[in-house]
Design an enzyme around this catalytic site. Structure first.
Site, PDB file in Angstrom:
ATOM      1  N   HIS A 246       0.861  -1.034   0.039  1.00 34.30           N
ATOM      2  CA  HIS A 246       0.012   0.132   0.001  1.00 34.30           C
ATOM      3  C   HIS A 246       0.792   1.207  -0.047  1.00 34.30           C
ATOM      4  O   HIS A 246       0.703   2.196  -0.923  1.00 34.30           O
ATOM      5  CB  HIS A 246      -0.956   0.025   1.180  1.00 34.30           C
ATOM      6  N   GLU A 247       1.765   1.320   0.979  1.00 38.26           N
ATOM      7  CA  GLU A 247       2.504   2.650   1.075  1.00 38.26           C
ATOM      8  C   GLU A 247       3.588   2.878  -0.046  1.00 38.26           C
ATOM      9  O   GLU A 247       3.997   4.027  -0.508  1.00 38.26           O
ATOM     10  CB  GLU A 247       3.345   2.494   2.334  1.00 38.26           C
TER      11      GLU A 247
END
Length: 595
Positions: free
Chosen positions: A388-389
């Site tokens: 995600h990051e």
């Protein structure tokens, strides 16, 4: 799970290299002082812009300040986040905050000045100075704010008060990250130890229900004890938002929050309506969860436990990174090579250590590179968080590389698209890699949980924000009792009648830091729905969508958010993307039932 009692124990390759920003504190102080001098220079333009050349000189100076300010701010933010108890880092951060106030004061005159010009005068300035073409789009966009910018004197006054306006969020952040002490839990040796956020994330998923309950009670203990205090901070934040919207001539705090991105509040309302109208599959999932866990009463601390027993993924960081590389191959070799560089060049701060800021984030620093903060725990959740990051980080990387400074930062509205596309590609890869039916069910359960957390829970939060701001705008009270009652009501509405409520449920709002960034969380849901649509087409082999998506990653804020998404085939002014996501969720629940 790898744990560290001090930051010194963490290997260097799993920590940020902040020398990419400044070699030492002395360099940082020199740059801060330079920023202060630039502020003094900017103030000399107050009342002195009478030509295109004056306007150009001001805008170039302001952009220079913005470039340096980002680095100065990032340095102290990162130092504070890696140890929120570090008083010296707090002192440096206070200096940055004061600089931010000075920046606001030195530039407060400009918007009132700009909006005092008539179009003919501005056009003459643009014609006079060819270099103003670089700033032209932003100058015309500023005219949208004509009805919402106050007189020069009032803008200066608001600038002077800006630090005070940050007090509710700053107070909550300090409480939440530095002061809060969780209750005790029993470790594997039978000893009582104080719960940490990292431990909680693991224990709330434990197959042992007693461990989950114990962690749940310990986690909520400080939030219950501080209920009135946190209600006061959030109430103050919401009332501030409502007051500032009124002062600046907006119809509501919601309209004010969405105005810069040119998002009609109807898009926000449509999202909540669609989620409420398609909530039944989530209720069915709650019933399935109750059945598979074999409990007489489904409680909140049962909502994160896997309903596929005996399957537990232990994924060390190195393996997680390798898995991500393979999962994101559909985005192309160049994308994957950039991912490898981020790990090798220490752009990522990996491990949880005492008093490190909780959660995870990416922060792009124009002219340097993105910085990613994690609290990695060697499990499936941590793998998804990493993926995600890194979606955020690559979005920042590409936009900074392909856009000039003025349009390099992407808008919040599209911020969650890249991160969630990565998550969808990851779950698809993991499902394709497994031949074990039990593991497939486990992964489906995990993806459903991601869907529930990233879409439904965020819509519930958005619903809470909308209603609390409307209460403030109507002059209604926002005390602990009212906030508790509203949150409990919404939790039941979204999660269904099969959950038996513990007293802790109603305090859930008090632990959410995003509520101090008004009307932010709904964008997780719109971003998730958009990403579902984009990733599905990429996985189907649609090369046009892949090409347009990679262009999207390079686009920053070069167009309005809705237009950027339309270019990738997603139109959020219609209910179609949200309804398609709801259909996908219902299919996932049905498949899990069959398995």
């Amino acid at each position: 799970m790898t744990t560290y009692s001090t930051r010194k124990e963490v290997p260097d390759h799993e920590k940020w290299d902040l020398t990419d920003l400044f070699n030492n504190e002395q360099e940082w102080r020199a740059k801060l002082e330079e920023c202060e001098s630039i502020c003094d220079k900017l103030q000399t333009y107050d009342g002195a812009i009478t030509s295109g050349s004056d306007l150009l000189a001001y805008l170039k100076t302001q952009e220079e300040l913005s470039f340096h300010l980002r680095k100065v701010f990032a340095y102290t933010m990162f130092l504070t986040d890696i140890d929120t108890r570090d008083s010296h880092a707090q002192t440096l951060s206070d200096r940055t905050t004061k600089l931010g106030v000075k920046v606001s004061e030195s530039t407060a005159f400009f918007m009132p000045f700009l909006l005092s010009l008539n179009e003919e005068t501005l056009r003459s300035y643009l014609k006079e100075e060819k270099e103003l073409e670089y700033f032209e789009d932003e100058l015309w966009k500023s005219f949208r704010f004509k009805d919402h910018v106050l007189s020069k004197e009032k803008e200066e006054l608001l600038s002077q008060l800006s630090e005070s306006f940050q007090a509710p969020g700053a107070t909550f952040s300090m409480l939440n990250n530095a002061d809060i002490q969780f209750g005790d839990v029993t470790d594997d040796k039978g000893k009582k130890v104080q719960l940490t956020r990292g431990m909680y994330a693991k224990l709330i998923e434990d197959e042992d229900r007693n461990k989950r309950k114990e962690a749940y009670k310990a986690y909520y203990k400080p939030y219950i004890e501080l209920n009135n205090t946190i209600a006061t901070t959030l109430g103050a934040e919401i009332k501030k938002n409502a007051t500032m919207a009124k002062v600046r001539n907006y119809e509501s705090a919601l309209q004010k929050a969405l105005f810069a991105d040119d998002i009609d509040p109807a898009v926000y309302d449509q999202l909540i309506e669609a989620a409420r109208n398609h909530i039944q599959p989530l209720h069915e999932y709650s019933r399935l969860r109750k059945e598979k866990l074999g409990v007489d009463e489904l409680r909140q601390y049962d909502l994160n436990a896997s309903i596929v027993p005996g399957v537990k993924a232990d994924i060390p960081y190195e393996e997680a990174y390798s898995t991500m590389i393979h999962a994101l191959q559909p985005l192309g070799e160049e994308y994957v090579e950039r991912l490898k560089e981020f790990k090798d060049k220490r752009y990522i701060d990996v491990r949880e250590t005492p008093a490190k800021r909780s959660g995870a984030y990416n922060m792009g620093v124009y002219g340097v590179h993105p910085f990613v903060l994690l609290n990695h725990h060697d499990d499936l959740n941590s793998l998804f968080t990493l993926v995600h990051e890194m979606g955020h980080a690559l979005h920042s990387h590409y936009s900074s590389k392909h856009q000039p400074q003025i349009t390099a930062s992407y808008r919040i509205f599209v911020a969650e698209v890249a991160s969630t596309v990565n998550e969808v590609l990851l779950i698809n890869y993991l499902l394709n890699e497994t031949t074990d039916e039990k593991m497939r069910a486990y992964l489906l359960n995990h993806f459903i949980e991601q869907f529930r957390g990233t879409f439904f829970t965020q819509v519930m939060f958005a619903d809470f924000e909308k209603q609390t701001h409307e209460k403030a705008e109507n002059g209604e009270s926002l005390n602990a009792e009212n906030l508790n009652s509203l949150y409990e009501e919404l939790f039941r509405l979204y999660n269904g009648p099969d959950i038996v409520f513990d007293d802790e449920v109603k305090y859930g709002w008090s632990r959410i830091p995003h509520f101090y960034r008004a009307f932010y969380v709904y964008q997780y849901a719109t971003g998730f729905a958009s990403a579902i649509q984009i990733a599905t087409k990429i996985l189907e082999g649609d090369k046009d969508v892949l090409e347009s998506y990679l262009t999207f990653l390079k686009s920053g804020s070069s167009a309005d958010p809705l237009e950027l998404l339309k270019a990738v085939g997603v139109d959020l002014t219609t209910p179609e993307p949200i309804e398609a996501a709801m259909k996908k969720f219902a299919e996932l629940v049905d498949e899990l039932k069959k398995l």
